[in-house]
Design an enzyme around this catalytic site. Structure first.
Site, short mmCIF file in Angstrom:
data_model
loop_
_atom_site.label_atom_id
_atom_site.label_comp_id
_atom_site.label_asym_id
_atom_site.label_seq_id
_atom_site.Cartn_x
_atom_site.Cartn_y
_atom_site.Cartn_z
N GLY A 31 15.11 10.84 39.55
CA GLY A 31 14.96 10.74 38.54
C GLY A 31 16.42 9.99 38.09
N GLY A 36 15.81 -0.32 38.59
CA GLY A 36 15.35 -0.08 40.32
C GLY A 36 14.76 1.15 41.05
N HIS A 37 14.70 1.87 40.28
CA HIS A 37 12.94 2.86 40.42
C HIS A 37 11.99 1.65 39.95
CE1 HIS A 37 16.77 5.74 39.46
NE2 HIS A 37 16.30 6.16 40.98
N VAL A 176 18.44 -3.46 42.52
CA VAL A 176 18.04 -4.24 41.01
C VAL A 176 19.56 -4.34 40.83
CG1 VAL A 176 17.17 -4.27 39.23
CG2 VAL A 176 15.30 -4.20 40.92
N LYS A 184 22.47 -1.31 40.05
CA LYS A 184 21.34 0.08 38.79
C LYS A 184 21.16 1.05 39.82
CE LYS A 184 19.70 -3.32 36.18
NZ LYS A 184 19.51 -2.59 34.12
N ARG A 187 24.21 7.12 38.69
CA ARG A 187 25.22 7.27 38.34
C ARG A 187 26.71 6.60 38.00
NH1 ARG A 187 25.04 9.58 44.23
NH2 ARG A 187 24.72 12.01 44.26
P1 AMP Z 1 17.85 7.73 44.25
O1 AMP Z 1 16.52 8.49 41.90
O2 AMP Z 1 18.89 7.57 43.48
O3 AMP Z 1 16.95 9.23 45.04
O4 AMP Z 1 16.81 6.76 44.40
C1 AMP Z 1 16.02 6.42 44.31
C2 AMP Z 1 14.84 5.96 44.92
O5 AMP Z 1 14.82 4.32 44.67
C3 AMP Z 1 15.84 5.17 46.67
O6 AMP Z 1 14.96 5.09 47.29
C4 AMP Z 1 16.92 4.37 45.56
O7 AMP Z 1 16.98 3.26 46.76
C5 AMP Z 1 16.16 3.56 44.98
N1 AMP Z 1 17.21 2.64 43.53
C6 AMP Z 1 18.13 3.54 43.15
N2 AMP Z 1 18.47 2.47 42.97
C7 AMP Z 1 18.17 1.42 43.68
C8 AMP Z 1 18.74 -0.29 42.70
N3 AMP Z 1 19.31 -0.59 42.43
N4 AMP Z 1 17.83 -0.99 43.11
C9 AMP Z 1 17.13 -0.97 43.82
N5 AMP Z 1 16.09 0.04 44.53
C10 AMP Z 1 17.03 1.72 44.15
#
Ligand code: AMP
Length: 281
Positions: A31, A36-37, A176, A184, A187
Site C-alpha cells: 500500500g 512504482g506500484h 520507476v 520511488k 518509505r
Molecule cells: P511494496 O508496497 O513496497 O511491497 O511494493 C510492492 C511492489 O511494488 C513490489 O513488487 C515492489 O518491487 C514494487 N515497487 C516498489 N517501488 C517501485 C518502484 N520505484 N518501481 C517499480 N516497482 C516498485
C-alpha cells in the site's frame, strides 16, 4: 472496483473468473501506492483481462526493531489510485484474516538470502516467501508483477515458484524513479529535507559504476570502491551494503561478466533506502 477483505470471497471470485475464462494479473503491495506500484498495475492491465491488487502490510517480513507499526498507510487514497489505474479487485485482508491462529507451517528460504537485504534483515525473506505463497493460493493469478527495485525479492520468488511448481508467470518490472533519479518508495516520506537532497547519490553511484563497466572495467573491486566513495562523500547515511553479484543466482563474482546486479543499501535516520542496477556485461 471491488474491495474484498476475506480470503473466502477472494477465492470464490477467482473461481468465477476461471469459469468465465478470464486471465488474472496480480500486483501484491503493502500500500501507500506511488508511481512504482502504478506502473505494475498498468502493465498488468495491458496483459490480462482482470487485475487484482493486494494491500497487506505483512508483519512476518518485519524484524522486531523495524517499522511495521509506523509503515505509512492510507487506504482511502490507495483505493482511488488503484481504481483510477485499472484495478478490478482490491484485496485488503486484516492481519487476523491472513494469520488467524498459531501456524503449523512456514516457509524458510535457503538460497539467495545470505547476501544483500537477506543478510541485513534476518528472516525477512522467509516472511516474504510465506505471504507470497499464501497470496498465490488465494488469488491464483496467471501472472504476478514485481518491481526490480526489490530485485532480491524477485530472485527469491523466482526460486519459490520453481521449487513449488506454482503455475504462475513472474513479470519483473523496471524501477520507476523521481526526476532526479531517486527510486520511488513508500518509505521516501521518512527522509528529512537534507536526506532527500542527498538521496539521488544512490542512483548516481550506480550509474557511475555502469559507466566504468561500459568503459571496460571487469574487476569488481574498483567499481565497488567508486560506489563507496560517492555514497560516503555525498550522503550522511550509513552504508549498509554495496555488493556486485550474479543475477538471479546472487552468487559472488570474481569478474564482471554475464548478468550481474550492483546493489546498495543506505541507512538514513528513519529510512533505509535500497537501489540496484542489473546489467548484462
Ligand atoms: P511494496 O508496497 O513496497 O511491497 O511494493 C510492492 C511492489 O511494488 C513490489 O513488487 C515492489 O518491487 C514494487 N515497487 C516498489 N517501488 C517501485 C518502484 N520505484 N518501481 C517499480 N516497482 C516498485
Amino acid at each position: 472496483m471491488n474491495v474484498i477483505s476475506t480470503i473466502k470471497e477472494m477465492q470464490k471470485k477467482r473461481k468465477d473468473l476461471f469459469i468465465d475464462g478470464k486471465s488474472v494479473g496480480f500486483v501484491p503491495t503493502m500500500g501507500y501506492l506511488h508511481e512504482g506500484h502504478i506502473s505494475l498495475i498498468e502493465q498488468a492491465k495491458q496483459e490480462n483481462d482482470v487485475v487484482v491488487v493486494s494491500i497487506f502490510v505483512n508483519p512476518l517480513q518485519f524484524g522486531p526493531n523495524e517499522d511495521f507499526d509506523s509503515y505509512p498507510r492510507d487506504l482511502e487514497r490507495d483505493e482511488k489510485v488503484a481504481k483510477e489505474h485499472g484495478a478490478d479487485f482490491l484485496f485488503y485482508p486484516s492481519v487476523e484474516e491472513m494469520y488467524p491462529q498459531e501456524r503449523t507451517t512456514t516457509l524458510t528460504v535457503m538460497n539467495r538470502v545470505d547476501v544483500l537485504c537477506g543478510a541485513s534483515r534476518p528472516g525477512h525473506f522467509d516472511g516474504v516467501a510465506t505471504v507470497v505463497m499464501k497470496l498465490l493460493q488465494i488469488v491464483g493469478p496467471d501472472r504476478i508483477y514485481f518491481g526490480l527495485k526489490d530485485a532480491q525479492q524477485v530472485a527469491v520468488v523466482d526460486g519459490l515458484v520453481s521449487d513449488f511448481n506454482v503455475p504462475v508467470e513472474i513479470i519483473p518490472c523496471a524501477t520507476v524513479r523521481e526526476s532526479d533519479g531517486l527510486a520511488k518508495s513508500s518509505r521516501n516520506v521518512y527522509l528529512s529535507e537534507q536526506e532527500r537532497a542527498e538521496a539521488p547519490a544512490l542512483f548516481e553511484s550506480l550509474k557511475t559504476a555502469e559507466s566504468m563497466i561500459e568503459d571496460g572495467e571487469r574487476n569488481p573491486e574498483p567499481v565497488l570502491g567508486k560506489v563507496k566513495e560517492i555514497l560516503s562523500q555525498q550522503t550522511s547515511g550509513e552504508i549498509d551494503y554495496i555488493e556486485i553479484l550474479s543475477y538471479p543466482g546472487l552468487k559472488p563474482v570474481a569478474k564482471l561478466e554475464n548478468k550481474i546486479i550492483i546493489a546498495i543499501a543506505v541507512k538514513f535516520n528513519k529510512a533505509r533506502l535500497i537501489d540496484n542496477l542489473i546489467l548484462t556485461v
